[in-house]
Motif scaffolding. Structure first.
Motif, PDB file in Angstrom:
ATOM      1  N   ARG A 229       0.824  -1.212   0.000  1.00 54.51           N
ATOM      2  CA  ARG A 229       0.000   0.000   0.000  1.00 54.51           C
ATOM      3  C   ARG A 229       0.853   1.254   0.000  1.00 54.51           C
ATOM      4  NH1 ARG A 229      -3.991  -2.687   4.490  1.00 54.51           N
ATOM      5  NH2 ARG A 229      -4.934  -4.208   3.053  1.00 54.51           N
ATOM      6  N   VAL A 230       1.943   1.227   0.761  1.00 49.04           N
ATOM      7  CA  VAL A 230       2.853   2.373   0.753  1.00 49.04           C
ATOM      8  C   VAL A 230       3.474   2.537  -0.640  1.00 49.04           C
ATOM      9  CG1 VAL A 230       5.033   3.273   1.651  1.00 49.04           C
ATOM     10  CG2 VAL A 230       3.362   2.278   3.219  1.00 49.04           C
ATOM     11  N   ALA A 231       3.887   1.421  -1.242  1.00 47.91           N
ATOM     12  CA  ALA A 231       4.491   1.485  -2.583  1.00 47.91           C
ATOM     13  C   ALA A 231       3.509   2.071  -3.597  1.00 47.91           C
ATOM     14  CB  ALA A 231       4.948   0.095  -3.016  1.00 47.91           C
ATOM     15  N   ARG A 232       2.250   1.655  -3.536  1.00 45.80           N
ATOM     16  CA  ARG A 232       1.256   2.174  -4.493  1.00 45.80           C
ATOM     17  C   ARG A 232       1.021   3.675  -4.266  1.00 45.80           C
ATOM     18  NH1 ARG A 232       2.191  -2.481  -5.473  1.00 45.80           N
ATOM     19  NH2 ARG A 232       3.911  -1.289  -6.354  1.00 45.80           N
ATOM     20  N   ARG A 233       1.023   4.108  -3.004  1.00 46.80           N
ATOM     21  CA  ARG A 233       0.846   5.534  -2.709  1.00 46.80           C
ATOM     22  C   ARG A 233       2.032   6.348  -3.234  1.00 46.80           C
ATOM     23  NH1 ARG A 233      -2.083   7.101   2.042  1.00 46.80           N
ATOM     24  NH2 ARG A 233      -0.998   9.111   1.863  1.00 46.80           N
ATOM     25  N   LEU A 243       7.230   0.500  -8.631  1.00 41.25           N
ATOM     26  CA  LEU A 243       8.075   0.455  -7.438  1.00 41.25           C
ATOM     27  C   LEU A 243       7.850  -0.871  -6.705  1.00 41.25           C
ATOM     28  CD1 LEU A 243      10.015   1.868  -5.445  1.00 41.25           C
ATOM     29  CD2 LEU A 243       7.981   2.763  -4.280  1.00 41.25           C
ATOM     30  N   ASP A 244       8.902  -1.662  -6.581  1.00 42.99           N
ATOM     31  CA  ASP A 244       8.780  -2.941  -5.890  1.00 42.99           C
ATOM     32  C   ASP A 244       8.616  -2.704  -4.386  1.00 42.99           C
ATOM     33  OD1 ASP A 244       9.828  -5.556  -4.554  1.00 42.99           O
ATOM     34  OD2 ASP A 244       9.567  -6.079  -6.669  1.00 42.99           O
ATOM     35  N   PRO A 245       7.648  -3.358  -3.738  1.00 39.60           N
ATOM     36  CA  PRO A 245       7.435  -3.157  -2.297  1.00 39.60           C
ATOM     37  C   PRO A 245       8.656  -3.505  -1.440  1.00 39.60           C
ATOM     38  CG  PRO A 245       5.527  -4.228  -3.269  1.00 39.60           C
ATOM     39  CD  PRO A 245       6.582  -4.202  -4.330  1.00 39.60           C
TER      40      PRO A 245
END
Length: 356
Positions: A229-233, A243-245
């Protein structure tokens, strides 16, 4: 009889024998993923300082894999083979390979290349204990394993396997002494353990070492979901593509809260992380309250798991219970409990064999 224990989390493996504790990512890679060099390691010998080892298993003859605590620094994210899945995980070849590599790593601390009698204690999400899948997992473990580590063949004959609820490891660590005796509080009190893992959040309530089904639940969301979720944001708000998590995970692990793709591309995410963590914790507290409708029926709440370092403070504030305790070294609490149980069983068997 030798005692081995491991906790196969969706994010990290925790493993323990009588000599050391291992913590390494729950991912493997094929050897060719690390590339080649004409000037590094000219002798052709394996570099023991690389942070990973080479393995060959009878499960996949001819293929050489690598695994170890430094694997994510050695291999690009898209070349890593993750064992994280909620879909029939225990029957996946990649999961079984990881298990065999763990056994070889634990066995490598002993002089003998063949270990005749090994007991394993491990854990699975509580709702999976006793299922067909966990019984198949047990059958896979309880056999003779032949694995090569760094060119040396290891034979590990596993004669006994105990699969228990993951959070029970924390209770055993807190209330069992090394000789196997259990503190009276564990048999008289009602205790709820909340375990924040990479792929799951487990809430288990125990009384007299028995899990109370109506006050327990496994929620199939964990730290991996926070990383995603942080990566998608970051992608949406900072115009990043793909962006790979794993870069977010590393930013959490090293405390920078920066997704560092390269020296040129670094993406701070502290504010995003606060929002995502708060949302995650609010949902977990709501889930817990829906299952555990009367908190007053519980004598003590214990919070554990590797995710505590990320969500622990936010959860403690929102959950707001005076009887809530966060265990020390939460990432190792389950594995330490598993090993205490394995050692107690091994010692009991040794005493019985001596008497016979």
């Amino acid at each position: 009889m030798l005692a081995f224990a491991f906790d196969l989390g969706n994010g990290f493996v925790k493993a323990k024998n009588g000599k050391r504790t291992i913590i390494a990512p729950s991912v493997i890679a094929r050897k060719e993923s690390i590339g080649t060099s004409s000037i590094i390691n000219l002798s052709g010998d394996f570099d023991t300082n690389s942070g990973y080892s080479e393995y060959k298993s009878s499960l996949d003859d001819g293929e050489v894999y690598i695994w170890g605590e430094g694997i994510k620094q050695a291999v690009e994210p898209d070349s890593l083979i993750a064992t994280y899945t909620h879909n029939n995980r225990y029957n996946q070849k990649r999961f079984k390979l990881l298990c065999s590599f763990i056994l070889a790593e634990l066995a490598s601390d002993y002089k003998e290349n063949e270990l005749d009698e090994v007991i394993i204690v491990t854990g699975v999400p509580s709702q999976e204990v006793g299922t067909k899948e966990s019984e198949e997992f047990k059958r896979f473990l309880q056999q003779k394993h032949v694995v090569t580590k760094n060119g040396i063949q290891r034979v590990i004959n596993v004669t006994d396997v105990r699969i228990i609820e993951q959070p029970l490891g924390t209770l055993l660590n807190e209330y069992m002494v090394d000789t196997g005796q259990i503190h009276k509080e564990l048999t008289t009190s009602t205790i709820t353990v909340i375990d924040f893992g990479a792929g799951t959040t487990i809430m288990d309530t125990f009384k007299n070492l028995k899990r109370l089904d109506d006050k327990s639940e496994t929620f199939y969301e964990g730290m991996n979901d926070i990383y995603k979720r942080v990566a998608r944001r970051i992608e949406r708000e900072q115009g990043v593509k793909g962006l790979d998590p794993s870069f977010v995970e590393e930013g959490f692990n090293n405390g920078t809260l920066v997704a560092e793709v390269s020296e040129r591309k670094k993406f701070p995410f502290e504010d995003i992380a606060k929002d995502v963590i708060q949302s995650f914790v609010e949902k977990r507290v709501s889930d817990i309250d829906s299952t555990l409708t009367n908190r007053n029926s519980v004598d003590k709440f214990i919070v554990t798991g590797g995710g505590v370092n990320i969500v622990g403070e936010a959860f403690k504030d929102l959950f707001n219970e005076e009887t809530l305790t966060v265990v020390s070294d939460p990432q190792k609490a389950n594995i330490n409990g598993f090993y205490k149980l394995a050692s107690a069983i091994a010692n009991k068997n040794k005493e019985k064999a001596f008497q016979d």
